[in-house]
Design a protein around this motif. Structure first.
Motif, PDB file in Angstrom:
ATOM      1  N   ALA A   1       0.928  -1.607   0.325  1.00 27.56           N
ATOM      2  CA  ALA A   1      -0.221  -0.187  -0.326  1.00 27.56           C
ATOM      3  C   ALA A   1       1.245   1.214   0.034  1.00 27.56           C
ATOM      4  O   ALA A   1       0.826   1.868  -0.659  1.00 27.56           O
ATOM      5  CB  ALA A   1      -0.870   0.483   1.528  1.00 27.56           C
ATOM      6  N   ARG A   2       2.038   0.957   0.793  1.00 28.33           N
ATOM      7  CA  ARG A   2       2.816   2.347   0.806  1.00 28.33           C
ATOM      8  C   ARG A   2       3.280   2.818  -0.507  1.00 28.33           C
ATOM      9  O   ARG A   2       3.263   3.392  -1.066  1.00 28.33           O
ATOM     10  CB  ARG A   2       3.672   2.174   1.639  1.00 28.33           C
TER      11      ARG A   2
ATOM     12  N   ALA B   1       2.327   1.531  -3.760  1.00 30.49           N
ATOM     13  CA  ALA B   1       1.364   2.234  -4.420  1.00 30.49           C
ATOM     14  C   ALA B   1       1.228   3.513  -4.355  1.00 30.49           C
ATOM     15  O   ALA B   1       0.694   3.877  -5.344  1.00 30.49           O
ATOM     16  CB  ALA B   1      -0.223   1.189  -4.285  1.00 30.49           C
ATOM     17  N   THR B   2       0.780   4.383  -3.414  1.00 28.40           N
ATOM     18  CA  THR B   2       0.363   5.337  -3.199  1.00 28.40           C
ATOM     19  C   THR B   2       1.739   6.122  -3.373  1.00 28.40           C
ATOM     20  O   THR B   2       1.466   7.596  -3.134  1.00 28.40           O
ATOM     21  CB  THR B   2       0.067   5.233  -1.698  1.00 28.40           C
ATOM     22  N   ARG B   3       3.092   5.651  -2.891  1.00 23.97           N
ATOM     23  CA  ARG B   3       4.246   6.246  -2.982  1.00 23.97           C
ATOM     24  C   ARG B   3       4.113   6.923  -2.085  1.00 23.97           C
ATOM     25  O   ARG B   3       4.825   8.288  -2.327  1.00 23.97           O
ATOM     26  CB  ARG B   3       4.421   7.858  -4.332  1.00 23.97           C
ATOM     27  N   LEU B   4       4.159   6.823  -0.949  1.00 24.87           N
ATOM     28  CA  LEU B   4       4.697   7.465   0.410  1.00 24.87           C
ATOM     29  C   LEU B   4       5.515   6.880   1.103  1.00 24.87           C
ATOM     30  O   LEU B   4       5.588   4.940   1.152  1.00 24.87           O
ATOM     31  CB  LEU B   4       2.896   7.045   0.891  1.00 24.87           C
TER      32      LEU B   4
ATOM     33  N   LEU C   1      -4.471   4.782   4.889  1.00 26.21           N
ATOM     34  CA  LEU C   1      -4.550   4.105   3.435  1.00 26.21           C
ATOM     35  C   LEU C   1      -5.532   4.195   2.749  1.00 26.21           C
ATOM     36  O   LEU C   1      -4.927   4.610   1.470  1.00 26.21           O
ATOM     37  CB  LEU C   1      -3.887   3.223   4.099  1.00 26.21           C
ATOM     38  N   GLU C   2      -6.685   3.431   3.552  1.00 29.71           N
ATOM     39  CA  GLU C   2      -8.038   3.823   2.887  1.00 29.71           C
ATOM     40  C   GLU C   2      -8.108   5.085   2.040  1.00 29.71           C
ATOM     41  O   GLU C   2      -8.880   5.671   0.859  1.00 29.71           O
ATOM     42  CB  GLU C   2      -8.718   3.234   3.285  1.00 29.71           C
TER      43      GLU C   2
ATOM     44  N   ALA D   1      -6.259   7.676   0.989  1.00 32.79           N
ATOM     45  CA  ALA D   1      -5.016   8.038   0.132  1.00 32.79           C
ATOM     46  C   ALA D   1      -5.683   6.741  -1.546  1.00 32.79           C
ATOM     47  O   ALA D   1      -5.205   6.918  -2.134  1.00 32.79           O
ATOM     48  CB  ALA D   1      -3.714   7.354   0.377  1.00 32.79           C
ATOM     49  N   GLY D   2      -6.937   6.226  -1.156  1.00 34.58           N
ATOM     50  CA  GLY D   2      -6.992   5.269  -2.853  1.00 34.58           C
ATOM     51  C   GLY D   2      -7.006   3.733  -2.566  1.00 34.58           C
ATOM     52  O   GLY D   2      -6.786   3.205  -2.996  1.00 34.58           O
ATOM     53  N   VAL D   3      -6.360   3.785  -1.534  1.00 33.57           N
ATOM     54  CA  VAL D   3      -6.331   1.859  -1.480  1.00 33.57           C
ATOM     55  C   VAL D   3      -7.195   1.289  -1.142  1.00 33.57           C
ATOM     56  O   VAL D   3      -7.905   1.557  -0.105  1.00 33.57           O
ATOM     57  CB  VAL D   3      -4.619   1.697  -0.184  1.00 33.57           C
TER      58      VAL D   3
ATOM     59  N   LEU E   1      -5.541   0.143  -6.150  1.00 36.49           N
ATOM     60  CA  LEU E   1      -5.313   1.690  -5.793  1.00 36.49           C
ATOM     61  C   LEU E   1      -7.385   1.905  -6.181  1.00 36.49           C
ATOM     62  O   LEU E   1      -7.819   1.226  -7.612  1.00 36.49           O
ATOM     63  CB  LEU E   1      -4.992   2.029  -6.840  1.00 36.49           C
TER      64      LEU E   1
END
Length: 92
Positions: free
Chosen positions: A28-29, A31-34, A71-72, A74-76, A90
């Motif tokens: 998840a991190r 995918a969101t580039r966090l 994370l959710e 953020a779109g996950v 995503l």
């Protein structure tokens, strides 16, 4: 005949919620580039705690819930193990 009890509304109410696994947190991190630090700042969970969870350490349910909610937001979307293995994607 049994009588209805309001508490029964909550029995098994969360069965559809996928328990977040360490690998899903890492995915998840990514995918969101966090970064770990970015997620820490957004979620209010320390970077060290996030790293420990990603490496398989136990965590309080409230901590996992906070990370998952962040994370959710953020779109996950978390995917359960349904024959194809756990994962994330995503949302559109």
């Amino acid at each position: 005949m049994s009588k209805y009890h309001p508490k029964w509304d909550y029995v098994n109410a969360n069965l559809d919620i996928v328990q977040m696994k360490p690998a899903q947190l890492r995915m998840a991190r990514a995918a969101t580039r966090l970064s770990v630090r970015d997620l820490a700042e957004l979620s209010g969970v320390t970077a060290n705690t996030i790293s420990r969870i990603e490496n398989g350490s136990d965590a309080k349910q409230s901590t996992l819930d906070r990370l998952r909610a962040t994370l959710e937001k953020a779109g996950v979307e978390f995917i359960p193990e349904n024959g194809g293995g756990i994962g994330v994607r995503l949302k559109e």
